[in-house]
Each structure stands twice: as structure tokens, then as C-alpha cells.
Design a protein around this motif. Structure first.
Motif, PDB file in Angstrom:
ATOM      1  N   MET A  19      40.459  23.800  39.702  1.00 19.59           N
ATOM      2  CA  MET A  19      40.806  25.058  39.044  1.00 19.59           C
ATOM      3  C   MET A  19      40.327  26.216  39.896  1.00 19.59           C
ATOM      4  O   MET A  19      39.262  26.143  40.508  1.00 19.59           O
ATOM      5  CB  MET A  19      40.127  25.142  37.677  1.00 19.59           C
ATOM      6  N   ASP A  20      41.122  27.276  39.918  1.00 16.77           N
ATOM      7  CA  ASP A  20      40.695  28.495  40.588  1.00 16.77           C
ATOM      8  C   ASP A  20      39.561  29.118  39.778  1.00 16.77           C
ATOM      9  O   ASP A  20      39.670  29.277  38.561  1.00 16.77           O
ATOM     10  CB  ASP A  20      41.884  29.457  40.677  1.00 16.77           C
ATOM     11  N   ALA A  21      38.467  29.447  40.451  1.00 18.82           N
ATOM     12  CA  ALA A  21      37.256  29.876  39.740  1.00 18.82           C
ATOM     13  C   ALA A  21      37.510  31.098  38.862  1.00 18.82           C
ATOM     14  O   ALA A  21      37.065  31.161  37.715  1.00 18.82           O
ATOM     15  CB  ALA A  21      36.144  30.162  40.749  1.00 18.82           C
ATOM     16  N   GLY A  22      38.266  32.079  39.402  1.00 19.50           N
ATOM     17  CA  GLY A  22      38.521  33.308  38.655  1.00 19.50           C
ATOM     18  C   GLY A  22      39.345  33.055  37.408  1.00 19.50           C
ATOM     19  O   GLY A  22      38.996  33.499  36.305  1.00 19.50           O
ATOM     20  N   GLN A  23      40.423  32.282  37.605  1.00 21.60           N
ATOM     21  CA  GLN A  23      41.303  31.989  36.465  1.00 21.60           C
ATOM     22  C   GLN A  23      40.572  31.201  35.395  1.00 21.60           C
ATOM     23  O   GLN A  23      40.747  31.437  34.194  1.00 21.60           O
ATOM     24  CB  GLN A  23      42.510  31.177  36.955  1.00 21.60           C
ATOM     25  N   ARG A  24      39.740  30.265  35.851  1.00 21.64           N
ATOM     26  CA  ARG A  24      39.006  29.433  34.905  1.00 21.64           C
ATOM     27  C   ARG A  24      38.090  30.301  34.051  1.00 21.64           C
ATOM     28  O   ARG A  24      38.037  30.187  32.830  1.00 21.64           O
ATOM     29  CB  ARG A  24      38.192  28.403  35.675  1.00 21.64           C
ATOM     30  N   LEU A  25      37.401  31.212  34.742  1.00 21.14           N
ATOM     31  CA  LEU A  25      36.456  32.082  34.046  1.00 21.14           C
ATOM     32  C   LEU A  25      37.198  32.982  33.067  1.00 21.14           C
ATOM     33  O   LEU A  25      36.762  33.225  31.944  1.00 21.14           O
ATOM     34  CB  LEU A  25      35.702  32.927  35.073  1.00 21.14           C
ATOM     35  N   HIS A  26      38.377  33.480  33.526  1.00 24.96           N
ATOM     36  CA  HIS A  26      39.143  34.392  32.692  1.00 24.96           C
ATOM     37  C   HIS A  26      39.640  33.698  31.422  1.00 24.96           C
ATOM     38  O   HIS A  26      39.551  34.259  30.321  1.00 24.96           O
ATOM     39  CB  HIS A  26      40.328  34.943  33.504  1.00 24.96           C
ATOM     40  N   ALA A  27      40.178  32.496  31.584  1.00 26.64           N
ATOM     41  CA  ALA A  27      40.818  31.827  30.445  1.00 26.64           C
ATOM     42  C   ALA A  27      39.819  31.061  29.581  1.00 26.64           C
ATOM     43  O   ALA A  27      39.879  31.094  28.357  1.00 26.64           O
ATOM     44  CB  ALA A  27      41.910  30.876  30.942  1.00 26.64           C
ATOM     45  N   PHE A  28      38.908  30.349  30.237  1.00 26.92           N
ATOM     46  CA  PHE A  28      38.031  29.464  29.477  1.00 26.92           C
ATOM     47  C   PHE A  28      36.552  29.767  29.678  1.00 26.92           C
ATOM     48  O   PHE A  28      35.709  28.921  29.417  1.00 26.92           O
ATOM     49  CB  PHE A  28      38.304  28.004  29.849  1.00 26.92           C
ATOM     50  N   GLY A  29      36.274  30.973  30.186  1.00 23.77           N
ATOM     51  CA  GLY A  29      34.874  31.327  30.446  1.00 23.77           C
ATOM     52  C   GLY A  29      34.008  31.225  29.201  1.00 23.77           C
ATOM     53  O   GLY A  29      32.829  30.890  29.276  1.00 23.77           O
ATOM     54  N   TRP A  30      34.655  31.455  28.034  1.00 25.86           N
ATOM     55  CA  TRP A  30      33.897  31.420  26.783  1.00 25.86           C
ATOM     56  C   TRP A  30      33.391  30.027  26.451  1.00 25.86           C
ATOM     57  O   TRP A  30      32.527  29.838  25.614  1.00 25.86           O
ATOM     58  CB  TRP A  30      34.763  31.946  25.638  1.00 25.86           C
ATOM     59  N   MET A  31      33.970  29.022  27.131  1.00 26.71           N
ATOM     60  CA  MET A  31      33.606  27.650  26.793  1.00 26.71           C
ATOM     61  C   MET A  31      32.301  27.226  27.474  1.00 26.71           C
ATOM     62  O   MET A  31      31.602  26.337  27.000  1.00 26.71           O
ATOM     63  CB  MET A  31      34.720  26.714  27.246  1.00 26.71           C
ATOM     64  N   VAL A  32      32.024  27.848  28.615  1.00 29.13           N
ATOM     65  CA  VAL A  32      30.824  27.462  29.355  1.00 29.13           C
ATOM     66  C   VAL A  32      29.802  28.584  29.282  1.00 29.13           C
ATOM     67  O   VAL A  32      30.085  29.660  28.778  1.00 29.13           O
ATOM     68  CB  VAL A  32      31.170  27.126  30.821  1.00 29.13           C
ATOM     69  N   GLY A  33      28.631  28.342  29.791  1.00 26.18           N
ATOM     70  CA  GLY A  33      27.588  29.355  29.739  1.00 26.18           C
ATOM     71  C   GLY A  33      26.738  29.209  28.488  1.00 26.18           C
ATOM     72  O   GLY A  33      26.923  28.285  27.701  1.00 26.18           O
ATOM     73  N   ARG A  34      25.781  30.126  28.339  1.00 24.37           N
ATOM     74  CA  ARG A  34      24.844  30.019  27.230  1.00 24.37           C
ATOM     75  C   ARG A  34      24.636  31.357  26.554  1.00 24.37           C
ATOM     76  O   ARG A  34      24.694  32.400  27.200  1.00 24.37           O
ATOM     77  CB  ARG A  34      23.473  29.548  27.744  1.00 24.37           C
ATOM     78  N   THR A  35      24.393  31.346  25.269  1.00 25.34           N
ATOM     79  CA  THR A  35      23.945  32.528  24.560  1.00 25.34           C
ATOM     80  C   THR A  35      22.652  32.148  23.860  1.00 25.34           C
ATOM     81  O   THR A  35      22.627  31.165  23.118  1.00 25.34           O
ATOM     82  CB  THR A  35      24.981  32.970  23.504  1.00 25.34           C
ATOM     83  N   ALA A  36      21.599  32.916  24.127  1.00 20.56           N
ATOM     84  CA  ALA A  36      20.288  32.653  23.529  1.00 20.56           C
ATOM     85  C   ALA A  36      19.886  31.192  23.726  1.00 20.56           C
ATOM     86  O   ALA A  36      19.348  30.557  22.832  1.00 20.56           O
ATOM     87  CB  ALA A  36      20.299  33.004  22.035  1.00 20.56           C
ATOM     88  N   GLY A  37      20.208  30.660  24.898  1.00 22.82           N
ATOM     89  CA  GLY A  37      19.773  29.309  25.227  1.00 22.82           C
ATOM     90  C   GLY A  37      20.649  28.212  24.657  1.00 22.82           C
ATOM     91  O   GLY A  37      20.463  27.039  24.955  1.00 22.82           O
TER      92      GLY A  37
END
Lengths: 318, 321
Positions: free
Chosen positions: A144-162
Motif C-alpha cells: 500500500m502507498d503510505a500516504g493513501q493508507r494513512l488517508h483512508a485507513f489511518g484511523w485504524m492504526v495508532g493509539r489514543t491514550a495508550g
């Protein structure tokens, strides 16, 4: 005598979470670090795709059938999601879910209308899904292209308050499945079918329709598992989700949904998946090689089936 | 009634007709398909599959199913290769013992399958599927994920030496098929498979020890899986966990497409030969015609569904699980 049977039954219902707690404490004894919240959270985030697949599988096992196509559908989903991402963005996710739903529905139709046993129909549909995945990917690993992935599905990865976002996604899907199972007509019907299909048919329930729905939902959850997995690994390949089928079935059965269906359910599978995760982690601590895991889970599966299956429903075991 | 009999007779020949039509079709698209060399190629890819599918046939005749072949074939292939290399590396000396060794390994795995299925009263598809996973893990553990090479020229002659332009392994598979045919038709145990598949209640009521026959069926299947494993190793000269990959789907498809009913009781090893040939002709033909080989799984999937649908006796069946 009946008292003792009732007691055993009641104990059996609590067996899954007792197992989970015991295992967790045991592993905690070998390494206290295991019990640290961030470690447990990581562990949970790692098994999200497996959990999603197992949830879908639960619905099918709940009605007394089986879905052996989940892994192939998830494989196909990783490929399709990666291919559709540049043109469709978030739509890629919707597309993948729809395809999963369709494949599951085909399994359902073949099982109910053509009266092919589900383990064969889903095996065959899995073969078709495998072909589609290989055809679409040209038998290569795609990225996957990193930018497109982040744009479309960025909400799926990462953390909020741990808290890892995948966990939230998984929790939402669990709630959806739990709602279907416990609060909707469909779920109650699934239970009726699992508890005794002939009775359900005689009561005038359109059993075929609901069975198709269960298979379709399983296909959709398998596709969702593939989607999450491909976003997580930022790519897709026709063999990416290899090795998911065994732990997914184990999770459902260890959680306490028997192969004969009718009891157990989504929440049981959540516990079952956690048991699988803890066992896996403990094997890492004990330095057991990955191939040992497969042997172990295969044996666990046999024990889980043997202890949970309702033999009064099977006059002849084929 | 008479009409029904005629229909049954026609139905019996459908798989063979399908095979014939397929051969004619591929020959029409590409005449090279009909060459003896291509037929030899089909024979080579069919031989291991035939042995595995014949093993599965016995189990399916009883109305059970064995899905453990990927694991069992992998373990038997690895056991065979390890024994052969340990015993001097050539069939000419002590090495031939590796063949019965692999057959024993297959028989033991089959016995475990059967005992789990019968004693724990678990549906056979799940018991054998679990054991298949165990087998794959076991073979990985034995090889450490590595390949074992077999260089023995005598053993490889199964592939390299040709009689009437067909390799020896094709004749070996044919021999295996004849043995299976003998077991199926001329031994008590073979007739018992049909009895159980035709109606377990009746078989039990006539005093048959159904559990014992089932276990023997699984043991027999395991032994034939081992023969398939040996031929698969002979084909590539390599034994590894991957040796077993794909056999589950392939062999079940072959048995079902050949016309052996999943419900048990009808069909047999000759049907399986036709089924294996159908599957391999499709695989080979798709390549000859110029289609990518990975479309095979999809085509086979459709084929299985059609075949099961056509072969199933739905009169007494109210629902499928």
C-alpha cells in the motif's frame, strides 16, 4: 444424579474464563512483565484480525455448521483491499466487506439449497476465493502507498491514550455481532437452528434464509479480518493470512461454542481468542518453536471438541 | 422404476463422459494436448494424487471423511526421506526399508485419526482436520523447515525410467490401484466399508463392529497416503512439509468428481481413478490452452459443488449441516 449433572453443566459454562484467568496467572508467575498493562494491550492488539475472523466463524458454528473458507476469504481481502485502495480510498474497505459477504452467501446457498455439507461447500468456495486472490494479485505481494493508507485507513492504526485503535475497531465489531446474536430475530433464530434444526423447520422458521445469513456474515467478518490485517501490515498477498484457520476454530471451540452449535456465542469467542493469545505468548516465553504451536493447537482442538460437543444431537457420528 | 434404473445407469457413466469431453475439448483447442509426451506428463502428476485419493475413497465410502492428508503426506514423505538417507541412501541396500517405514507411519497416523473419531465420538472431518494440522507441525519439527534431497538413482528411476513412454511411477500407482480394487471388492473389510456407508444402523444391527471397521478404514487410508507421499517424493526428489500442500483439496475433489457419494455406500476406487484424471486433465489442459494454473483452485471448487450436488441422494435428506 441429576444435581451432579446440572452442577457439571454449570461448571462447564464457566470453564472458559476460569481457564483464561488460570493461564494468565500461570504465565504471570513465569514472567511478571507479562502482566504489565502495555504488554497485555499489545498482545490484544496483535490478535485483532484473528478475533474478527473467529467472531464470524462463531455465528456459523453456532448454527451447527462450519466455515473452512475464512482464511482464503481473508487472504483474498488483503489483496483486493490493497488493489482497490488507490482508486477507492475508504471505499476499498466497503468493497472488500461486500465481496466477503457475497462469498459467504454463496457458501450458504450451496449448503442450504444444494444440500452440500458445509465443510465441503466452504472448502470449495475457499478454493474459489484463493483463485480470485491469486488472479488479482498476479501471485505477488502487493504494497500500500503510505500516504493513501494513512488517508483512508489511518484511523485504524495508532493509539489514543495508550489504547490501540485496532482494539476499538475489534470492540465495535464484537458489539455488532453480539447485538445480532442476542438482540435481533436473526440471532435468536441462529440459536434455534443450532439447538435443533428439525424443530426450527417445523415451527415454520425460514431456516434456509437464516443459515445463508450466518454464512454471509461469517464471510464478511473474514473479509474484515483480512482488511484490518492488510492495513496493519500495509500490503496484501494471496497467502498473507495463512495460518489463521486453525487458531480461529480453536478460539471458537475453546471459548465454549460446541461444534454442534446452540450454546456459547460471540462473548465466549472473545474469551477463547484471549486464551489462544495467552497460550501463544506463553509458548514464546517457554521457547517453544512455532511448529510446536501448530501441534499443540491441533491437540487442543481435539480436546476442546471432545469435551464440548453435544452427543445427544448426533445419533450416528460420521 | 425402470426409468429410474436407466437414469442410475447413465449417472454412473457421467464422470467418464466428462473426462472424455474434457480430453476432446482440450485436444480441439490445442492438438499438442493429445501427444504421448503430454499424457506421460499427466500420468506423472496423477500418480501421487491417485494414491492419496484412493486412500480417501475408503473413508468416504464409509460416509466419513479424512481431511488429514496434507499433514499425513508431509510426515510420511519426511519419514521416508530420513529413513532412506539414514539407511545408506539407496533402495538397493537397506534403504528399501524406508518404504514400509513410511507406510507404518501413515498407518499409525491413520489409526490415531480413526481412534479419535470413533472413541471420542468426534465428527471425522474435524478429527482428521485437527490431526492434519498436527501432522504439518510434526513434519516441520522433524525437518526444522528444511528440504531433504533424495539423490538415489534407483529411487528416482520411478520418474526417469520409462516403459512405453510412461514413467515407472505410473505403473506403481496402477499397481496400488489394483491392490485397492482387490481390497474393495474381494475382502470382507472392503464389503464392510460399503455396508457402513450404505446404512450404519443396518450394519450395526447385523452385528458388524462398526467402530473397528472405521478405524481400519482410516489406517488403510493412512497407508495409501504414505504411498502417495513416496511417489510425490519420487516426482520432485525432495521431501519437505510442502510435499503435502494441496493434497487435501485435490484428493477430495477427485473422489467426489469421480462419482463416489459423500454420503457413502456407492462409488469406488475406479471412480476415483476417473476423478483424478479429470482433475489432472483440467490442470494440464488449462496450462496447454494457456490459462494460468492458479485458476485451477477456482475451477475445481465449482466442480466439487456441482459434483456433490449431482451425486447427492436428496430424497432422505431434510437439511445439510
Amino acid at each position: 444424579m441429576t444435581d451432579r449433572v446440572a452442577l457439571a453443566e454449570r461448571l462447564r459454562r464457566h470453564f472458559p474464563w476460569i481457564t483464561l484467568t488460570t493461564l494468565t496467572i500461570l504465565v504471570g508467575f513465569t514472567d511478571v512483565n507479562f502482566l504489565r498493562p502495555d504488554n497485555l494491550l499489545n498482545l490484544a492488539a496483535d490478535i485483532v484480525p484473528l478475533l474478527i475472523m473467529a467472531i464470524g466463524m462463531t455465528l456459523v458454528i453456532y448454527i451447527g455448521s462450519i466455515d473452512l473458507s475464512s482464511q482464503s476469504i481473508a487472504n483474498m481481502a488483503t489483496v483486493l483491499a490493497t488493489i482497490a485502495l488507490p482508486s477507492a480510498g475508504v471505499g476499498a474497505g466497503v468493497l472488500v466487506l461486500a465481496v466477503g459477504l457475497a462469498f459467504g452467501a454463496v457458501s450458504g446457498v450451496v449448503t442450504t439449497r444444494l444440500k452440500v455439507p458445509s465443510f465441503i461447500s466452504t472448502l470449495a468456495v475457499g478454493g474459489i476465493a484463493l483463485s480470485v486472490g491469486q488472479f488479482a494479485s498476479g501471485q505477488q505481494a502487493l504494497h500500500m502507498d503510505a500516504g493513501q493508507r494513512l488517508h483512508a485507513f489511518g484511523w485504524m492504526v495508532g493509539r489514543t491514550a495508550g489504547i490501540p485503535h485496532e482494539l476499538v475497531v475489534a470492540l465495535l465489531l464484537v458489539v455488532v455481532a453480539w447485538f445480532i446474536q442476542g438482540r435481533m430475530t436473526a440471532g435468536r433464530t441462529f440459536k434455534a437452528i443450532g439447538a435443533g434444526e428439525p424443530v426450527a423447520v417445523s415451527s415454520g422458521i425460514r431456516v434456509e434464509r437464516y443459515k445463508i445469513l450466518a454464512f454471509a456474515l461469517s464471510g464478511m467478518f473474514a473479509a474484515a479480518a483480512g482488511l484490518v490485517f492488510s492495513v496493519k501490515l500495509s500490503g496484501g498477498s494471496p497467502t498473507l493470512a495463512e495460518g489463521f484457520l486453525l487458531p480461529a476454530i480453536v478460539a471458537v471451540l475453546v471459548g465454549g461454542t460446541p461444534l454442534t452449535g446452540g450454546v456459547g456465542g460471540v462473548i465466549n469467542t472473545v474469551i477463547g481468542t484471549m486464551i489462544v493469545a495467552v497460550i501463544r505468548a506463553s509458548m514464546l516465553y517457554l521457547n517453544i518453536p512455532a511448529m510446536g504451536q501448530q501441534i499443540f493447537f491441533g491437540l487442543v482442538l481435539i480436546v476442546a471438541i471432545a469435551t464440548t460437543i453435544d452427543r445427544s444431537k448426533m445419533r450416528i457420528v460420521k | 422404476m425402470k426409468h429410474g434404473l436407466v437414469m442410475d445407469n447413465i449417472r454412473k457413466w457421467v464422470p467418464f463422459l466428462v473426462l472424455l469431453v474434457l480430453v476432446l475439448f482440450f485436444a480441439a483447442v490445442n492438438p499438442h494436448f493429445l501427444s504421448l509426451r503430454n499424457f506421460a506428463r499427466i500420468a506423472v502428476s496423477s500418480s501421487p494424487a491417485l494414491m492419496v485419493a484412493v486412500g480417501a475413497t475408503f473413508v468416504i465410502l464409509m460416509g466419513s471423511i479424512d481431511l488429514s492428508m496434507e499433514g499425513t503426506v508431509a510426515v510420511c514423505a519426511v519419514v521416508f526421506a530420513m529413513l532412506l538417507n539414514r539407511l545408506g541412501g539407496s533402495l538397493a541396500h537397506m534403504g528399501w526399508l524406508a518404504i514400509p517405514g513410511a507406510m507404518i507411519a501413515g498407518g499409525v497416523l491413520g489409526a490415531v485419526n480413526g481412534l479419535i473419531h470413533v472413541r471420542l465420538r468426534i465428527p471425522s472431518f474435524m478429527a482428521s482436520l485437527s490431526m492434519g494440522f498436527v501432522g504439518v507441525g510434526l513434519s516441520l519439527l522433524m525437518t526444522g523447515g528444511n528440504r531433504i534431497l533424495i539423490g538415489d538413482p534407483l529411487f528416482r528411476s520411478l520418474l526417469t525410467v520409462r516403459i512405453m513412454s510412461f514413467p515407472l511411477m505410473a505403473y506403481a500407482a496402477l499397481g496400488g490401484l489394483l491392490v485397492a480394487w482387490f481390497i474393495q471388492g474381494r475382502t470382507t473389510i472392503g464389503r464392510n466399508f460399503y455396508a457402513i456407508g450404505g446404512g450404519e444402523d443396518l450394519a450395526r444391527a447385523s452385528g458388524l463392529n462398526v467402530g473397528r471397521v472405521r478405524v481400519i478404514g482410516f489406517v488403510l487410508a493412512g497407508v495409501f497416503f504414505a504411498l502417495g507421499a513416496v511417489l510425490a517424493v519420487a516426482r520432485l526428489g525432495i521431501a519437505e512439509t510442502e510435499t503435502g500442500t494441496g493434497f487435501m483439496f485435490l484428493s477430495i475433489t477427485s473422489v467426489v468428481v469421480g462419482g463416489t457419494a459423500l454420503a457413502g455406500g456407492s462409488g469406488g476406487v475406479w471412480n476415483t481413478l476417473v476423478g483424478v484424471l479429470i482433475v489432472n486433465v483440467i490442470g494440464n489442459g488449462m496450462v496447454v490452452v494457456g490459462l494460468p494454473d492458479y485458476l485451477q483452485d477456482g475451477v475445481l471448487g465449482l466442480l466439487v459443488i456441482t459434483a456433490v450436488y449431482l451425486s447427492m441422494d436428496r430424497r432422505g435428506l431434510s437439511f445439510a449441516r
